[in-house]
Design an enzyme around this catalytic site. Structure first.
Site, short mmCIF file in Angstrom:
data_model
loop_
_atom_site.label_atom_id
_atom_site.label_comp_id
_atom_site.label_asym_id
_atom_site.label_seq_id
_atom_site.Cartn_x
_atom_site.Cartn_y
_atom_site.Cartn_z
N ASN A 1 8.69 -7.73 4.84
CA ASN A 1 7.63 -8.35 5.62
C ASN A 1 6.29 -8.15 4.92
OD1 ASN A 1 6.27 -9.60 7.74
ND2 ASN A 1 5.86 -7.65 8.73
N ASP B 1 -1.70 -0.69 8.78
CA ASP B 1 -0.62 -1.39 8.07
C ASP B 1 0.74 -1.11 8.67
OD1 ASP B 1 0.38 -3.01 5.74
OD2 ASP B 1 1.53 -1.17 5.48
N ASP C 1 3.70 -1.96 -2.14
CA ASP C 1 4.17 -1.88 -0.76
C ASP C 1 5.55 -1.19 -0.73
OD1 ASP C 1 4.43 -2.06 1.95
OD2 ASP C 1 4.54 -4.24 2.05
N HIS D 1 -0.92 0.77 -2.22
CA HIS D 1 -0.13 0.54 -1.00
C HIS D 1 1.29 1.07 -1.16
CE1 HIS D 1 0.55 -2.41 2.57
NE2 HIS D 1 1.54 -1.54 2.54
N GLY E 1 11.59 -4.14 4.13
CA GLY E 1 10.85 -3.39 3.12
C GLY E 1 11.60 -3.30 1.82
N HIS F 1 -3.49 -5.86 7.25
CA HIS F 1 -2.15 -6.41 7.05
C HIS F 1 -2.17 -7.75 7.77
CE1 HIS F 1 2.40 -6.12 7.90
NE2 HIS F 1 1.98 -6.99 8.78
#
Lengths: 434, 308
Positions: free
Chosen positions: A279, A151, A306, A59, A325, A178
Site C-alpha cells: 500500500n 504513516d 518503505d 522511510h 508491505g 501518507h
C-alpha cells in the site's frame, strides 16, 4: 583512520571525472585529493568504484516497539547497513506509537546500541496515531525526531493537518504525509484498473492519492509550512506535486524502488503472490513511467524503501489475507540501479544518486543536512557502489527478519559493496584492507 | 490429444483446441450419466478432497457425484468442521492434505488466489478451483460453455450478453475468458456501480441499457444479485434493479430466435430473474446443472490420469 583510494567520487552534486582518494579521520571527512597517504590508516583500494555520501532512507518500518518478531531496531539497523544505507528514518506506527519524547529517546538509544546504520526516528503527528489530538511535536523534536507523520495512515482530519503544519513550521521538522483518502481506498487490495477488473478485488483508485495530495498542498500554501508526501505512486499525484513546486511551494516528495520497477501486472503474472501486495498498490505502467519522468525533471526529492518487514505467518498466506508491505532494505539500491540500467538509463547517474544522498539529507532537520555531502568536516558517512557487480537476491542471507521479497532469487546488477558511518565500517563486501 | 494440465486454477492458459477437446470428453461423460448403473472404475484408488471454505450446494455436490461415478474416494473437508475454524493457517492445512496423500484437492474459498496458493504449496496433488472470491469459477465456465454448445452448436461468432453484478462475480470473469476463447462476442450490462472500472481490459463491451445488450443475443446470461449490494449503497433498490436489468419476458423477447437464457444458480426469483423466464422455454438453467456433473467428471478424469 580510513583511506579510500582510487575511487570515482560523487559528492552529492557532481560526479568526479578522475580517480581520487578520500581520507576519513575522527569520524568526519578529513581530505579529498589524489595520491593521499596517511600513516596508520586502513587503506582500501577501490579500483574505480563509486564513493558517495552515505545513503539515506527516509522511510523504514522497524516495528520497534511492539512488533519485534517482525523486525526490531537492531535487525533493521543491520539490514540497512547491509543494504548500503548509513542513515534511516523509522516510522512511528508501532505499539505503542512513537508519539512522545521518551519513545523517541528509546529508539535513538536502541539505534546507537545496534552499532550499525544511524537510526533517526520519526514521531507521530497525532497522539496514539489516532488522528485527533496533536502529539508533543516540540518535545519530540528536541529528543531527536526528524519527521512527523502518522504513516500507515494519512492525517485525515484537515483541521488537524493544518494545525500540525502551523505548529511544526518553526521546529525545523517536516510533516510527512501518507497520501490516501480512506473513503476511496477502503478495503482495497490492488490498483483500480486492469488487476481489479480481472480479479474482482477492490481497487485503490489514483483519486485516493491525489485528493489527499491536493488537500496537503492547499494547506501548505495557506500555512506557508513545508509538507512532504511519501511513497507517491500515481501519475496524477506526481503531477500535482510538480505543479506545486512550479508555484514555489515548500512541497517535496519521495518514491519507492517498487513503484519505480514493478507495475500491477506482477500481481496477475505471479498468480497472486503476496510478495506484491503493498500500500499504495503497484500501479499501472503509465504511472511507473510518470515516476521516472518525475525523477528526471527534479519533481522527486528522494527514493525511500518503505521497508515493511513481516513474519512469514503474516505474509506467506493467500493474497487477500496477507498484510501489505514490501521488505527491500537489503536489495533496494540494486533494484533501482538494475531497473535504471535495463530501461536505458533514463536519467543521468548523478541525478539518481542525489535521490539517495543530498536529496533526502536536505529534508532532514538542520544537524543532519550535511549528511548529503563529502565536504571536509562532513560526517564520515560513505556508501561505496560497484555498478558492475551482479549478484542474486537471497532473502535467507538477510539481516532483516523479513523472508518474503518480490526480487528473491533474481540476479541484479549494481550493488553497494561498502558502507561507513562516522568513519566506521558497517558493511564490507570488498576484500580485506591492503 | 495429450492432456497437459494437472490443475485447473484458471482457464487463462487453455487453448481453444483444449477447450474443444475437453467439451468432447464431457459428452462421453454425459453418456455415462445416462446409463442405469452410473459407476466406472476409472479413478479407483484415487483420493479427492473437497475443501469448501465457503458455502456451496451444487458445486460441491456435483464434484462429489463426479468423483464417485468415476470410483474415486471423495472426502468432504468443510471449513466449519475442520481446523480452519480453529484458526489453522492455510499453509498448515495444505501440508496436512499432502500428508494424507490426497490426489486432488477441490477448493472453494472466499478469497482471491487461494487455489493458486494451494497449487504452489502442494507438490503432488492436483488442485481444482471451485470458486475463489470474486476472481474465478472455471468449472462453471466450462459447464456454461458445454451447455451453450449443446444448444447452439458451434459458438464461433455467437453473441452473448452478461447482465448483472459483474463487479463481484467470479462466474462472469471465468465466462468472459472461456466464451471469448471460443469466438463469442461478449457484451456486459448492469449498473455502472456494479461494473469493473476497466471493462475494456477484459476484452468485452459494456452498455448500460440491458435492452441494447439483449438485442439479437444468442446467449442471455443473468448473474446472481445480492441484497447486500443495496446495503452497500451500490444500487438504490432491488425493484429498480429488477426493472432495468432483471430477466423479464420483454427483455428476453429482444434476443435472437434461438437464444438461450442461463443463470449460474441459485436464483433469486423476482430479483435478477422473473419466474416466467426462469421456467420458460428459453431457460437452460437445469441443463447447466446436469452439465456440471459431466464437466467435473471430465476434469477429474483428464487431470488425474485418465488418458496419458
Amino acid at each position: 583512520m580510513i583511506l579510500l583510494k582510487n575511487a570515482t567520487i560523487f559528492d552529492g552534486e557532481n560526479l568526479g571525472t578522475a580517480y581520487e582518494d578520500l581520507l576519513l579521520k575522527d569520524g568526519v571527512v578529513a581530505r579529498r585529493g589524489t595520491d593521499l597517504s596517511a600513516e596508520g590508516a586502513e587503506v582500501f583500494d577501490l579500483g574505480g568504484k563509486l564513493v558517495c555520501p552515505g545513503f539515506i532512507d527516509l522511510h523504514v518500518h522497524f516495528r520497534d516497539p511492539g512488533y519485534e518478531w517482525r523486525e526490531n531496531t537492531e535487525s533493521g539497523a543491520r539490514a540497512a547497513a547491509g543494504g548500503g544505507y548509513t542513515t534511516v528514518v523509522t516510522m512511528p506506527n508501532t505499539e505503542p506509537a512513537v508519539d512522545n519524547p521518551v519513545t523517541v529517546e528509546y529508539l535513538v538509544a536502541r539505534g546507537k546500541k545496534a552499532g550499525a546504520s544511524r537510526v533517526l526516528p520519526a514521531g507521530c503527528v497525532s497522539k496514539g496515531r489516532q488522528g485527533k489530538q496533536l502529539a508533543e511535536l516540540a518535545l519530540m523534536a528536541e529528543s531527536g525526531a526528524v519527521f512527523f507523520t502518522d504513516d500507515g495512515a494519512p492525517v485525515s482530519d484537515a483541521k488537524l493537518l493544518k494545525t500540525a503544519l502551523l505548529y511544526s513550521r518553526d521546529l525545523d521538522v517536516r510533516i510527512m504525509e501518507h497520501p490516501e483518502e480512506p473513503s476511496l481506498s477502503a478495503k482495497s487490495q490492488v490498483n483500480e484498473g486492469a488487476v481489479s477488473a480481472a480479479s474482482g478485488m477492490k481497487g485503490c483508485p489514483a483519486s485516493a492519492e491525489v485528493i489527499d495530495i491536493q488537500r496537503g498542498i492547499i494547506l501548505s500554501r495557506e500555512t506557508d509550512s513545508p509538507i512532504h508526501f511519501t511513497h507517491v505512486s500515481t501519475e496524477l499525484g506526481i503531477d500535482a506535486i510538480r505543479q506545486a513546486k512550479k508555484e514555489g511551494l515548500p512541497v517535496t516528495c519521495d518514491v519507492t524502488p517498487h513503484h519505480l520497477s514493478l507495475d500491477e501486472t506482477y500481481v496477475l503474472v505471479s498468480r497472486f503472490s503476496s510478495a506484491y501486495k503493498v500500500n499504495p498498490p503497484l500501479r499501472a505502467r503509465k504511472d511507473v513511467k510518470a515516476l521516472w519522468d518525475a525523477v528526471a525533471d527534479g519533481t522527486v526529492d528522494a527514493i525511500v524503501t518503505d521497508h515493511a518487514p513481516y513474519h512469514l505467518d503474516d505474509k506467506d498466506v493467500p493474497f487477500q489475507e496477507a498484510l501489505s508491505g514490501i521488505a527491500s532494505l537489503e536489495c533496494s539500491v540494486a533494484v533501482v540501479l538494475d531497473t535504471w540500467a535495463k530501461t536505458g538509463k533514463p536519467v543521468p547517474l548523478e541525478r539518481l544518486l542525489e535521490l539517495f544522498t543530498s536529496g533526502p539529507a536536505a529534508l532532514l532537520s538542520r544537524p543532519w543536512r550535511s549528511l548529503g555531502s563529502l565536504k571536509e568536516g562532513a560526517p564520515g558517512d560513505v556508501t561505496v557502489l560497484d555498478l558492475e557487480a551482479i549478484q542474486r537476491v537471497d532473502v535467507n542471507q538477510w539481516k532483516s527478519k523479513a523472508r518474503v521479497c518480490p526480487w528473491d532469487g533474481e540476479m541484479l546488477q549494481g550493488w553497494p559493496v561498502m558502507a561507513l558511518v562516522e568513519g566506521r565500517v558497517v558493511m564490507n563486501r570488498l576484500k580485506d584492507p591492503e | 490429444m495429450e492432456w497437459r494440465h494437472k490443475n485447473l486454477i484458471t482457464l487463462e492458459g487453455w487453448t481453444r483446441e483444449e477447450l474443444g477437446f475437453f467439451l468432447d470428453q464431457t459428452e462421453y461423460m454425459e453418456e455415462l450419466l445416462n446409463r442405469p448403473i452410473k459407476k466406472v472404475p476409472a479413478l479407483r484408488g484415487k483420493i479427492v478432497m473437497n475443501c469448501f471454505f465457503e458455502n456451496s450446494t451444487r458445486t460441491r455436490a456435483s464434484f462429489e457425484i463426479a468423483g464417485k461415478v468415476l470410483s474415486a474416494d471423495v472426502i468432504n473437508w468443510s471449513s466449519s468442521g475442520s481446523s480452519a475454524s480453529k484458526g489453522e493457517t492455510l499453509r498448515d492445512t495444505v501440508w496436512t492434505l499432502e500428508a494424507m496423500a490426497a490426489d486432488a484437492v477441490v477448493v472453494r474459498h472466499g478469497e482471491v488466489g487461494v487455489p493458486d496458493y494451494l497449487a504452489k504449496k502442494l507438490t503432488k496433488a492436483s488442485v481444482f478451483n471451485a470458486g475463489d472470491g470474486t476472481n474465478g469459477h472455471p468449472t462453471q465456465a466450462l459447464l456454461d460453455l458445454y451447455t451453450a454448445r449443446q444448444k447452439l452448436g458451434n459458438l464461433e461468432g455467437a453473441k452473448m450478453a452478461i447482465i448483472g453484478d459483474v463487479l463481484h462475480s467470479r462466474v462472469a470473469r471465468s465466462d468472459i475468458q472461456a466464451f471469448r476463447k471460443m469466438g463469442v462476442h461478449v457484451t456486459l450490462s448492469g449498473p455502472a456501480t456494479l461494473m469493473p472500472e476497466n471493462t475494456a481490459s477484459l476484452g468485452v463491451g459494456y452498455v448500460s441499457d440491458a435492452r441494447e445488450a439483449a438485442e439479437g443475443a444468442d446467449i442471455l446470461y443473468f448473474l446472481r444479485m445480492q441484497r447486500e449490494r443495496q446495503e452497500d449503497g451500490l444500487i438504490p433498490s432491488i425493484d429498480e434493479y429488477h426493472r432495468r436489468w432483471g430477466a423479464t419476458d420483454s427483455l428476453v423477447s429482444l434476443a435472437s430466435p434461438r437464444a438461450v437464457v442461463m443463470h449460474p444458480g441459485p436464483m433469486n426469483r423476482g430479483m435478477e430473474i422473473a419466474s416466467s423466464v426462469a421456467d420458460g422455454p428459453r431457460s437452460v438453467i437445469l441443463d447447466q446443472v446436469r452439465s456440471g456433473v459431466a464437466v467435473r467428471m471430465a476434469l477429474l478424469y483428464l487431470c488425474l490420469g485418465g488418458v496419458r
